[in-house]
Write an enzyme that holds these catalytic residues in place. Structure first.
Site, short mmCIF file in Angstrom:
data_model
loop_
_atom_site.label_atom_id
_atom_site.label_comp_id
_atom_site.label_asym_id
_atom_site.label_seq_id
_atom_site.Cartn_x
_atom_site.Cartn_y
_atom_site.Cartn_z
N ASP A 52 -9.48 -5.14 12.37
CA ASP A 52 -8.84 -6.11 11.48
C ASP A 52 -9.89 -7.02 10.85
OD1 ASP A 52 -6.89 -7.57 10.22
OD2 ASP A 52 -5.81 -8.11 12.02
N SER A 90 -4.25 -6.47 4.81
CA SER A 90 -3.73 -6.04 6.10
C SER A 90 -2.44 -5.24 6.03
CB SER A 90 -3.51 -7.28 6.98
OG SER A 90 -2.83 -6.95 8.16
N HIS A 136 2.77 -6.29 11.80
CA HIS A 136 2.66 -6.91 10.46
C HIS A 136 3.35 -6.11 9.37
CE1 HIS A 136 -0.05 -9.43 7.57
NE2 HIS A 136 1.11 -10.02 7.83
N ASN A 331 -9.40 -3.83 5.89
CA ASN A 331 -9.93 -4.36 4.63
C ASN A 331 -11.35 -4.82 4.86
OD1 ASN A 331 -7.47 -6.64 5.45
ND2 ASN A 331 -9.60 -7.27 5.63
#
Length: 539
Positions: A52, A90, A136, A331
């Site tokens: 992440d 994300s 998420h 990312n």
């Protein structure tokens, strides 16, 4: 008396040796030298690991100085991609990863009628499915469309986008969105999320149905802000970043060229104008800044240790030889400035610090921009694939590939079908292209063109040409083969080509629900780190 015992001694010995050789070779191929757990389904297990907010050059095998021996070993035993692309943010990355669609098509899995997740497809094909980490997706705040609703037999983790690593509290709301299955999870006093996600991963693997292959989605939240990690990890990196971000970028750039990850002719992009030179800082500022980067590095170090725990488990259980392991990041490095506790050092639970655009610029070496942009710094990720007996150890591929390619690849590997309908709904066909020929060393032609759009930042790439723009700003044009660091804008030299690529982009945007070029131009400029309005963007 056996048949072998009735043979003459020499003949019996030869026969015995032949049998032993055959059995030994068979075991080495199938079990990677270990005693495997019982099971009669020979399809590969699948482990999909997502980091992440980790930049392209952070880990050792991609030019970084951070200690990542386990990821480096995965690279030595597998294949590295030099041009693998995420979506720059994300939740969009997670949606594309799990559906094989552009994130706009599934509306981040809030639309449950037009898509099928990788877990649902593999479960339908007879796989045990499990997830640990960050979700998420879906209507997570209302707990609709959670992992257990979308094909995962088991789930441990948090539903939102960022948490306190030691308390599990949601970064944005302070609420507890930690879950074990559907039940709220009470975080113990000795909790650290990077470790806990691995703890439950191993527990799930131990308790799975042993006669089925498994799919594990391990979505770590490290090294996402806030910068929190046990102090003993930070101690390893204290003083290591005293050279500053300018020298760090130069050193990583040289290592990346030596590793063959980037071409010598690609220039190191200029330091972001918003980032001051390291020399201009005071001594106190330098001390504070290098501690931020040391903490970030420590988080990646701890992440690598946990990946090592998982790989050790697979080897001990005889599973490593028949398991596909993929590793990538959602990312590029994150430039946001959320220093809620500027008077506290980074690391402990009560500290809420970020490493900001200064170090994110180094994480994305040699590229421009960051998370949420679709220039190379925002969308380029390390991508490692280990698959013994299929992927050549230590190989490097320069073929461009992207998130939407992962689902068709894994379904082909699992001999799983992708249906036209699911739960009574017509679902969209996958957009990507299987990477299996590439894994097997065969001829592979990437999917062309390649498209990106996130909140008005947009891009289309066809072969070596990339048309790209920030939201609210006009197009830029780059020859990615000659200038992947995007330092030489050729828009004025090739107006016809730019017009052709824009037309392709607009047709794609209208088909998928992305913003057209005109819609993106009418948006306000993108906002960077210290000017970034978290409360507004969180809506």
């Amino acid at each position: 008396m056996t048949i072998l015992s009735r043979l003459p001694l020499s003949e019996r010995s030869i026969k015995t040796v032949r049998i032993l050789i055959i059995l030994t070779v068979f075991c080495m191929i199938r079990l990677n030298g270990k005693a495997a757990e019982p099971g009669n389904d020979e399809r590969p297990n699948i482990v999909l690991i997502l980091a992440d907010d980790m930049g392209y050059s952070d880990i050792g095998c991609y030019g970084g100085e951070i200690n990542t021996p386990n990821l480096d070993r995965l690279a030595e035993e597998g294949m590295r991609f030099t041009q693998f692309y995420n979506t720059s943010k994300s939740a969009p990355t997670r949606a594309s990863l799990l559906t094989g669609l552009y994130h706009q098509q599934s509306d981040l899995l809030r639309d449950t009628t037009n898509n099928l997740t990788l877990a649902e497809a593999l479960k339908k094909a007879g796989y045990s499915t499990m997830m640990s980490g960050k979700w998420h997706l879906g209507h997570w705040q209302d707990e609709q469309g959670t992992p257990v609703d979308r094909g995962f037999d088991r789930f441990f983790g948090f539903l939102g986008g960022a948490i306190n690593f030691f308390t599990g509290e949601d970064f944005g709301t302070g609420e507890n969105y930690m879950r074990l299955g559907r039940k709220p999870y009470d975080v113990p006093d000795d909790f650290y999320s990077t470790d806990a996600f691995t703890d439950y991963t191993l527990q799930f693997l131990n308790n799975r149905e042993k006669d089925k292959p498994f799919f594990l989605y391990l979505a770590h939240n490290a090294p996402h802000f806030p910068l929190q990690v046990p102090q003993e990890e930070i101690e390893k990196y204290k003083g290591k970043y005293s050279m500053g971000w300018d020298k760090l970028r130069e050193r990583r750039y040289e290592r990346m060229k030596n590793l063959g990850l980037i071409k010598p002719e690609w220039e190191l992009s200029e330091r972001d104008p918003i980032v001051p030179s390291w020399k201009s800082l005071s001594r106190e500022e330098k001390e504070e800044e290098q501690l931020l980067m040391a903490t970030y590095a420590a988080m990646i170090d701890r992440l690598d240790q946990q990946i090592g725990r998982l790989m050790d488990y697979l080897e001990r259980k005889g599973l490593a030889g028949n398991t596909i392991v993929m590793f990538l990041s959602d990312n590029g490095g994150c430039p946001y400035d959320f220093n809620r506790t500027p008077d506290l050092p980074p690391g402990p639970a009560e500290s809420y610090r970020t490493y900001d655009s200064e170090w994110a610029n180094a994480s994305n070496t040699p590229f421009r921009l960051y998370k949420q942009w679709v220039h190379e710094g925002g969308i380029s990720t390390p991508m490692i694939v280990r698959w013994p007996g299929v992927v050549e150890p230590g190989s490097l591929t320069r073929k461009p590939a992207q998130l939407i390619d992962i689902m068709p690849t894994l379904l082909e590997a699992a001999e799983a079908s992708y249906p036209d309908t699911y739960q009574g709904n017509n679902i969209l066909p996958m957009e990507g292209k299987s990477l299996m020929p590439l894994f097997k060393g065969n001829e592979y032609i990437p999917r062309q063109p390649m498209f990106r759009e996130f909140r008005g930042s947009r891009a289309v790439r066809k072969e070596q040409w990339k048309l790209v723009a920030e939201r609210g700003k006009p197009w830029e044009l780059y020859n990615i083969e000659a200038d992947r660091s995007e330092t030489n804008n050729l828009i004025n030299e090739h107006p016809d080509l730019a017009e052709e690529l824009e037309s392709l982009y607009n047709r794609w945007a209208e088909r998928t629900g992305a913003r057209t070029n005109q819609e993106a131009l009418e948006m306000g400029p993108n906002q960077q780190d210290r000017y970034f309005d978290y409360e507004r963007e969180r809506q």
